[in-house]
Design a protein around this motif. Sequence first.
Motif, short mmCIF file in Angstrom:
data_model
loop_
_atom_site.label_atom_id
_atom_site.label_comp_id
_atom_site.label_asym_id
_atom_site.label_seq_id
_atom_site.Cartn_x
_atom_site.Cartn_y
_atom_site.Cartn_z
N ALA A 71 -27.10 14.21 -8.71
CA ALA A 71 -27.74 15.04 -9.63
C ALA A 71 -27.28 16.48 -10.22
N LEU A 72 -28.04 16.99 -9.09
CA LEU A 72 -27.29 19.19 -9.16
C LEU A 72 -26.60 19.19 -9.34
N GLY A 73 -25.22 18.77 -8.53
CA GLY A 73 -24.02 19.20 -8.74
C GLY A 73 -23.34 18.96 -7.12
N PRO A 74 -23.73 19.61 -6.28
CA PRO A 74 -23.36 19.99 -4.90
C PRO A 74 -22.96 17.86 -4.45
N GLY A 75 -23.68 17.35 -4.56
CA GLY A 75 -23.29 15.88 -3.99
C GLY A 75 -23.84 16.32 -2.23
N PHE A 76 -22.87 15.09 -2.14
CA PHE A 76 -23.61 14.97 -0.60
C PHE A 76 -22.34 14.42 -0.13
N ALA A 77 -21.11 14.91 1.65
CA ALA A 77 -20.50 14.65 1.82
C ALA A 77 -20.78 13.63 3.07
N LEU A 78 -19.34 12.96 3.26
CA LEU A 78 -19.40 11.37 3.99
C LEU A 78 -18.46 11.70 4.60
N GLY A 79 -18.14 12.42 5.47
CA GLY A 79 -17.75 12.59 6.76
C GLY A 79 -16.68 14.35 6.23
N ALA A 80 -15.35 14.06 6.70
CA ALA A 80 -14.88 15.34 6.28
C ALA A 80 -14.12 15.39 5.51
N GLU A 81 -14.08 16.29 4.91
CA GLU A 81 -13.31 16.89 3.33
C GLU A 81 -13.59 15.07 2.66
N VAL A 82 -14.71 14.68 2.66
CA VAL A 82 -14.85 13.85 1.71
C VAL A 82 -16.90 14.04 1.26
N THR A 83 -16.32 14.45 -0.86
CA THR A 83 -17.26 14.68 -0.74
C THR A 83 -17.68 13.82 -2.01
N ALA A 84 -19.16 13.32 -2.97
CA ALA A 84 -19.40 13.03 -3.99
C ALA A 84 -20.45 13.76 -4.80
N THR A 85 -19.55 13.30 -6.10
CA THR A 85 -19.65 14.93 -6.87
C THR A 85 -20.14 13.72 -7.73
N PRO A 86 -20.59 14.28 -9.33
CA PRO A 86 -20.83 13.29 -11.11
C PRO A 86 -19.41 14.06 -11.40
N LEU A 87 -18.87 14.81 -10.63
CA LEU A 87 -17.46 15.18 -11.10
C LEU A 87 -15.72 14.08 -10.62
N GLY A 88 -16.47 13.79 -9.97
CA GLY A 88 -15.50 12.74 -9.39
C GLY A 88 -15.88 12.65 -7.67
N PHE A 89 -15.15 11.25 -7.21
CA PHE A 89 -15.40 10.69 -5.07
C PHE A 89 -14.26 11.07 -4.99
N ALA A 90 -13.85 11.79 -3.88
CA ALA A 90 -11.91 11.38 -3.61
C ALA A 90 -12.02 11.88 -2.09
N GLY A 91 -10.93 11.21 -1.94
CA GLY A 91 -11.10 10.37 -0.46
C GLY A 91 -11.21 9.12 -0.27
#
Length: 533
Positions: free
Chosen positions: A276-296
């Motif tokens: 919710a704060l914006g930085p999100g959390f990592a789900l592995g190398a170069e994969v991050t879930a944020t409110p702006l998008g979830f790529a990878g």
Amino acid sequence: MTQVTERGTRLSAAPRAGVRRRSPAAAACVVGGAVAAGLGLGFLAVLVIVLWISSPYPDSGPGGALHLAAGLWLLAHGTELLRYETLSGVPAPVGVTPLLLVALPVLLMRRAARLGGASDEEDEEVLPATAVFSAVLCGYLAVGAFATVYAAGGPMPADPISAAWHVPLVAVLAAAGGVWGAKGRPLGPLPNWLPGGVRRGFVRPRYALALRAGAGGALVLLGGGALLVGASLAWHGAQVQASFLSLTGVWSGRFAVLLLALALIPNAMVWGAAYALGPGFALGAEVTATPLGFAGAPALPRFPLLEALPAAGPGTPLTWAAAGVPVVAGLAVGWFAVRRAREVSYGETALTAALGALVCGVAMAGLAAVSAGPLGSRRLAEFGPVWWATGAAAFAWTLVLAVPVAVGVHAWRYRPAEGPVAVDADAPVDDGWHDSGVRELRWEAMRKAAGTLVPEIVPEPAPLVPLGPPAVPAASAPAAPAAPAVRARRAVTVVAGLDLRPGPGPAPVAPPVPPGPPPVIGVRVLARRKPPA
């Protein structure tokens, strides 16, 4: 052992006896720390043994189950475990600590330190706080070293370097909290070697308010993270159920999966707050879930909590709505940062709100650091929120919102009264209603203004006491000598603020003085009343 003086008097060695009396108490504290560590180990050992017995296909004996229990106890302190049975043959670290497991050693260690610093009997000698802290810590760390060595022979041994500083860190913090609670939570002055300005500044009320405001903001963020996780689990209910049923088909295995999911719920709350704060959390190398998008494409294992992740792709208005959580947190920090005192300035209120935002950022950074960790090597080496990004985002959100909210709440709470206020020019300024004599004057004025509505209460005359020959006018002679009389002593109340000095101009003509005792000018004579029982 005694000493004999020149006069033959025997002196006992008091310091040596004091040391002897303290040694049983210190030994009890060491045993208490060891028992606290043993209780945590025993609880996890019983739980693992029960699951091992109920499993239809155990892959190891009871020794392997006990080794695994020791590894889980070390994992509860934040120690990384090493998993050797991998497809690549490279040991994979497991460093994501279930935060619910951390509560077990912390509570046990804190209770041991609290009991060591307390005394049930009046004549029992209490050890100093430093002695209790050291003794309890020694007992706990001794059992921790034994558990580290014992877990080395199991399927998931602990990393010795990680255990060497994680276990003492948790033990030190928990023991310090227990000793501090046993001594009555004394804040006390800061050490004398600090500058005087620093020591005087830290006793101001703004710091207590900043701690309360920062803690309130962090709790709001965690609550918002829990709300996001629960809503996502309900949204992906079918996927969560399929993942839970596909992991194992026996009830003991499903019970173990359920326990692990419950232990990871606090981690999910922190991850939801970071999302919710914006930085999100990592789900592995170069994969991050944020409110702006979830790529990878993250390489994630099948687990019920991981099925609640948002769908891959750009963000949607539904994911953008998560920004409401830090907005509410900023409002909470601003609300709790306002002091209930009119004399506090706007600058002081704004500074308190800024300090509260700083406390909130530090708390979220610490929670993000302990909730993250690796789940393997290569692509799973980074798992969870980045601590410095989460703390900076929490500080920025709450600072921007808390400072204007705090100033606005302070201005609204202590705004001036509405409407014109009638001011009497003849009335004394700040006379004080409860001052001595003022209430009687006001009541007398009110009685005269009310006319006959309020009857005048005339006090009973006091008995006359003869003192000596009375003073009579020279023109008239007394018919017979009579004893003079004065009234009995009464309570005298001095009215403050009366000007008894003669003013300019002609002196006023004094009225005739009636016979009797001389009047008293400038005071009001009241009857002494018996105080209520």
